[in-house]
Scaffold this motif. Structure first.
Motif, PDB file in Angstrom:
ATOM      1  N   ASP A 221       0.849  -1.192   0.000  1.00 27.70           N
ATOM      2  CA  ASP A 221       0.000   0.000   0.000  1.00 27.70           C
ATOM      3  C   ASP A 221       0.882   1.238   0.000  1.00 27.70           C
ATOM      4  O   ASP A 221       1.936   1.267   0.637  1.00 27.70           O
ATOM      5  CB  ASP A 221      -0.971   0.002   1.183  1.00 27.70           C
ATOM      6  CG  ASP A 221      -0.289  -0.009   2.545  1.00 27.70           C
ATOM      7  OD1 ASP A 221      -0.031   1.080   3.079  1.00 27.70           O
ATOM      8  OD2 ASP A 221      -0.041  -1.109   3.083  1.00 27.70           O
ATOM      9  N   VAL A 222       0.458   2.220  -0.770  1.00 30.72           N
ATOM     10  CA  VAL A 222       1.203   3.474  -0.904  1.00 30.72           C
ATOM     11  C   VAL A 222       0.229   4.647  -0.799  1.00 30.72           C
ATOM     12  O   VAL A 222      -0.964   4.500  -1.032  1.00 30.72           O
ATOM     13  CB  VAL A 222       1.953   3.551  -2.254  1.00 30.72           C
ATOM     14  CG1 VAL A 222       2.952   2.413  -2.378  1.00 30.72           C
ATOM     15  CG2 VAL A 222       0.980   3.523  -3.423  1.00 30.72           C
TER      16      VAL A 222
ATOM     17  N   ASN B 232      -4.658  13.079  -1.833  1.00 37.17           N
ATOM     18  CA  ASN B 232      -3.273  12.671  -2.037  1.00 37.17           C
ATOM     19  C   ASN B 232      -2.737  13.346  -3.299  1.00 37.17           C
ATOM     20  O   ASN B 232      -3.244  13.114  -4.401  1.00 37.17           O
ATOM     21  CB  ASN B 232      -3.235  11.142  -2.178  1.00 37.17           C
ATOM     22  CG  ASN B 232      -1.861  10.603  -2.553  1.00 37.17           C
ATOM     23  OD1 ASN B 232      -0.876  11.324  -2.618  1.00 37.17           O
ATOM     24  ND2 ASN B 232      -1.813   9.295  -2.806  1.00 37.17           N
TER      25      ASN B 232
ATOM     26  N   GLN C 285       4.701   8.369   0.106  1.00 44.24           N
ATOM     27  CA  GLN C 285       5.554   7.862  -0.967  1.00 44.24           C
ATOM     28  C   GLN C 285       5.643   8.802  -2.167  1.00 44.24           C
ATOM     29  O   GLN C 285       6.218   8.441  -3.200  1.00 44.24           O
ATOM     30  CB  GLN C 285       5.046   6.493  -1.442  1.00 44.24           C
ATOM     31  CG  GLN C 285       5.323   5.346  -0.472  1.00 44.24           C
ATOM     32  CD  GLN C 285       4.466   5.379   0.769  1.00 44.24           C
ATOM     33  OE1 GLN C 285       3.253   5.565   0.679  1.00 44.24           O
ATOM     34  NE2 GLN C 285       5.075   5.196   1.932  1.00 44.24           N
ATOM     35  N   CYS C 286       5.079   9.994  -2.064  1.00 45.16           N
ATOM     36  CA  CYS C 286       5.134  10.951  -3.166  1.00 45.16           C
ATOM     37  C   CYS C 286       6.586  11.214  -3.577  1.00 45.16           C
ATOM     38  O   CYS C 286       7.460  11.438  -2.726  1.00 45.16           O
ATOM     39  CB  CYS C 286       4.492  12.274  -2.744  1.00 45.16           C
ATOM     40  SG  CYS C 286       2.700  12.300  -2.899  1.00 45.16           S
TER      41      CYS C 286
ATOM     42  N   CYS D  56      -0.236  12.725  -5.061  1.00 43.82           N
ATOM     43  CA  CYS D  56       0.359  11.771  -6.000  1.00 43.82           C
ATOM     44  C   CYS D  56      -0.616  10.655  -6.361  1.00 43.82           C
ATOM     45  O   CYS D  56      -0.199   9.576  -6.812  1.00 43.82           O
ATOM     46  CB  CYS D  56       1.627  11.170  -5.395  1.00 43.82           C
ATOM     47  SG  CYS D  56       2.924  12.391  -5.111  1.00 43.82           S
TER      48      CYS D  56
ATOM     49  N   VAL E  14      -3.982   1.968  -2.827  1.00 38.79           N
ATOM     50  CA  VAL E  14      -3.563   3.369  -2.949  1.00 38.79           C
ATOM     51  C   VAL E  14      -4.397   4.253  -2.024  1.00 38.79           C
ATOM     52  O   VAL E  14      -5.632   4.185  -2.026  1.00 38.79           O
ATOM     53  CB  VAL E  14      -3.698   3.847  -4.402  1.00 38.79           C
ATOM     54  CG1 VAL E  14      -3.296   5.318  -4.525  1.00 38.79           C
ATOM     55  CG2 VAL E  14      -2.839   2.979  -5.326  1.00 38.79           C
TER      56      VAL E  14
ATOM     57  N   GLY F 269      -1.934  -3.831  -5.361  1.00 42.06           N
ATOM     58  CA  GLY F 269      -1.625  -2.505  -4.839  1.00 42.06           C
ATOM     59  C   GLY F 269      -2.837  -1.851  -4.202  1.00 42.06           C
ATOM     60  O   GLY F 269      -3.949  -1.983  -4.704  1.00 42.06           O
TER      61      GLY F 269
ATOM     62  N   TRP G  68       0.770   3.190 -11.091  1.00 40.06           N
ATOM     63  CA  TRP G  68       1.637   2.115 -10.581  1.00 40.06           C
ATOM     64  C   TRP G  68       0.809   0.861 -10.273  1.00 40.06           C
ATOM     65  O   TRP G  68       1.171  -0.249 -10.676  1.00 40.06           O
ATOM     66  CB  TRP G  68       2.349   2.620  -9.326  1.00 40.06           C
ATOM     67  CG  TRP G  68       2.935   1.555  -8.451  1.00 40.06           C
ATOM     68  CD1 TRP G  68       4.120   0.898  -8.630  1.00 40.06           C
ATOM     69  CD2 TRP G  68       2.352   1.006  -7.268  1.00 40.06           C
ATOM     70  NE1 TRP G  68       4.315  -0.020  -7.621  1.00 40.06           N
ATOM     71  CE2 TRP G  68       3.249   0.027  -6.774  1.00 40.06           C
ATOM     72  CE3 TRP G  68       1.175   1.257  -6.560  1.00 40.06           C
ATOM     73  CZ2 TRP G  68       2.985  -0.698  -5.609  1.00 40.06           C
ATOM     74  CZ3 TRP G  68       0.907   0.532  -5.411  1.00 40.06           C
ATOM     75  CH2 TRP G  68       1.804  -0.437  -4.948  1.00 40.06           C
TER      76      TRP G  68
ATOM     77  N   GLU H 249      -0.424   9.294 -10.088  1.00 40.62           N
ATOM     78  CA  GLU H 249       0.798   8.532 -10.338  1.00 40.62           C
ATOM     79  C   GLU H 249       0.739   7.169  -9.662  1.00 40.62           C
ATOM     80  O   GLU H 249       1.115   6.144 -10.251  1.00 40.62           O
ATOM     81  CB  GLU H 249       1.998   9.326  -9.819  1.00 40.62           C
ATOM     82  CG  GLU H 249       3.322   8.569  -9.878  1.00 40.62           C
ATOM     83  CD  GLU H 249       4.428   9.272  -9.112  1.00 40.62           C
ATOM     84  OE1 GLU H 249       5.470   8.636  -8.897  1.00 40.62           O
ATOM     85  OE2 GLU H 249       4.247  10.445  -8.721  1.00 40.62           O
ATOM     86  N   GLU H 250       0.271   7.140  -8.428  1.00 36.94           N
ATOM     87  CA  GLU H 250       0.244   5.886  -7.682  1.00 36.94           C
ATOM     88  C   GLU H 250      -0.829   4.934  -8.217  1.00 36.94           C
ATOM     89  O   GLU H 250      -0.658   3.706  -8.182  1.00 36.94           O
ATOM     90  CB  GLU H 250       0.067   6.181  -6.196  1.00 36.94           C
ATOM     91  CG  GLU H 250       1.323   6.843  -5.623  1.00 36.94           C
ATOM     92  CD  GLU H 250       1.191   7.311  -4.193  1.00 36.94           C
ATOM     93  OE1 GLU H 250       2.217   7.721  -3.612  1.00 36.94           O
ATOM     94  OE2 GLU H 250       0.072   7.282  -3.637  1.00 36.94           O
TER      95      GLU H 250
ATOM     96  N   LEU I  22       8.555   3.495  -5.964  1.00 39.02           N
ATOM     97  CA  LEU I  22       7.471   2.660  -5.463  1.00 39.02           C
ATOM     98  C   LEU I  22       7.890   1.195  -5.511  1.00 39.02           C
ATOM     99  O   LEU I  22       8.780   0.821  -6.271  1.00 39.02           O
ATOM    100  CB  LEU I  22       6.213   2.892  -6.303  1.00 39.02           C
ATOM    101  CG  LEU I  22       5.653   4.314  -6.245  1.00 39.02           C
ATOM    102  CD1 LEU I  22       4.455   4.463  -7.184  1.00 39.02           C
ATOM    103  CD2 LEU I  22       5.261   4.695  -4.822  1.00 39.02           C
TER     104      LEU I  22
END
Length: 278
Positions: free
Chosen positions: A49-50, A79, A54-55, A81, A68, A66, A88, A84-85, A59
């Protein structure tokens, strides 16, 4: 998300011993991004998990799934990011577990009148009246009726104003931690927030689960009635310190008596790892 990581003890040693340990560490260290193993096949059950911490960082590589974080640490934020996440997570193609490739988690809270916004009616968004199982929310009321509306509104915002496409396609985890604002005296109102969020997500055909520890859940929410919409939700348990500990925690009691433990979490090498119990 509070990851409950253990702090490493510092050991005093001479320069030669330190050099030997450092060399051995480099020789024995797993490749960057390699998933920790708690036994045969365990690494194949690990996701990550991110979120906002994690910005602009590397990753995890090749997770099984995943999760998020949608918010920026508070229930009323986004968030930065997130896009982007999500990219991912959506790149995951090999997932041998029973978890969805991509899931989301959201911060939860019950700030009451101390919040930057607090509901004063059963309308959200404007022009839409919500069916409220606790009755009518009125101005400056911090009881269950307005708490339910607060939860419903925050879930609506998470789904529709934070950049999530097709929000009904995801499993949404409700992150319940003592680090966010909660009523210290009214667990019923705290519970109503989560019920409001769950009702909203269910209204868009999304699945819902609960992330917490047994202790924090007991302090914030307490016992859940079998008649409530939280009763059968799956649990994601934090608190393990190792991969083997996370695997063992699959046998722990779920946060609600009618649910089951679906995921457990631990931290390793700066990453949050999640062990799939299904």
């Amino acid at each position: 998300m509070n990851h409950y990581a253990a702090r490493a003890a510092r050991v005093s040693a001479g320069p030669v011993l330190i050099l030997i340990i450092a060399i051995l560490g480099m020789l024995m260290a797993p490749p960057a991004g390699a998933a920790p193993s708690a036994g045969e096949g365990t690494e194949q059950s690990l996701g990550n998990d991110v979120a906002w911490p994690q910005c602009n960082k590397a990753l995890p590589s090749a997770p099984a799934f995943g999760i998020v974080g949608v918010n920026n640490g508070l229930a009323n934020t986004t968030n930065p990011c997130l896009a982007e996440e999500l990219r991912w997570a959506k790149a995951i193609t090999v997932n041998p577990t029973g978890q969805p490739n991509v899931a989301l988690y959201v911060n939860t809270a019950n700030p009451g009148l101390a919040g930057s916004w607090w509901p004063s009616s059963n309308d959200y968004p404007e022009g839409h009246t919500v069916t409220n199982p606790y009755g009518t929310c009125k101005a400056k009321d911090v009881g269950a009726a307005c708490s339910y509306m607060y939860g419903y509104a925050k879930a609506y915002d998470d789904a529709y104003i934070r950049g999530i496409s097709s929000p009904g396609d995801y499993l949404w985890w409700l992150d319940v931690e003592s680090g966010n604002s909660w009523s210290a005296t009214d667990k019923n109102a705290n519970r109503a927030v989560l019920e409001g969020m769950t009702d909203f997500f269910h209204s868009i055909q999304a699945d819902v689960g609960i992330y917490s520890t047994g202790y924090q859940w007991g302090q914030i929410v307490g016992t859940v009635s079998s008649a409530g919409n939280l009763y059968t939700l799956p649990s994601w348990l934090a608190g393990a310190r190792t991969a083997s500990g996370a695997k063992a925690n699959c046998a722990n009691a779920p946060l609600t008596a009618g649910g089951k433990v679906s995921l457990t979490q631990f931290v390793s090498k700066g990453f949050d790892y999640d062990y799939s119990c299904i």
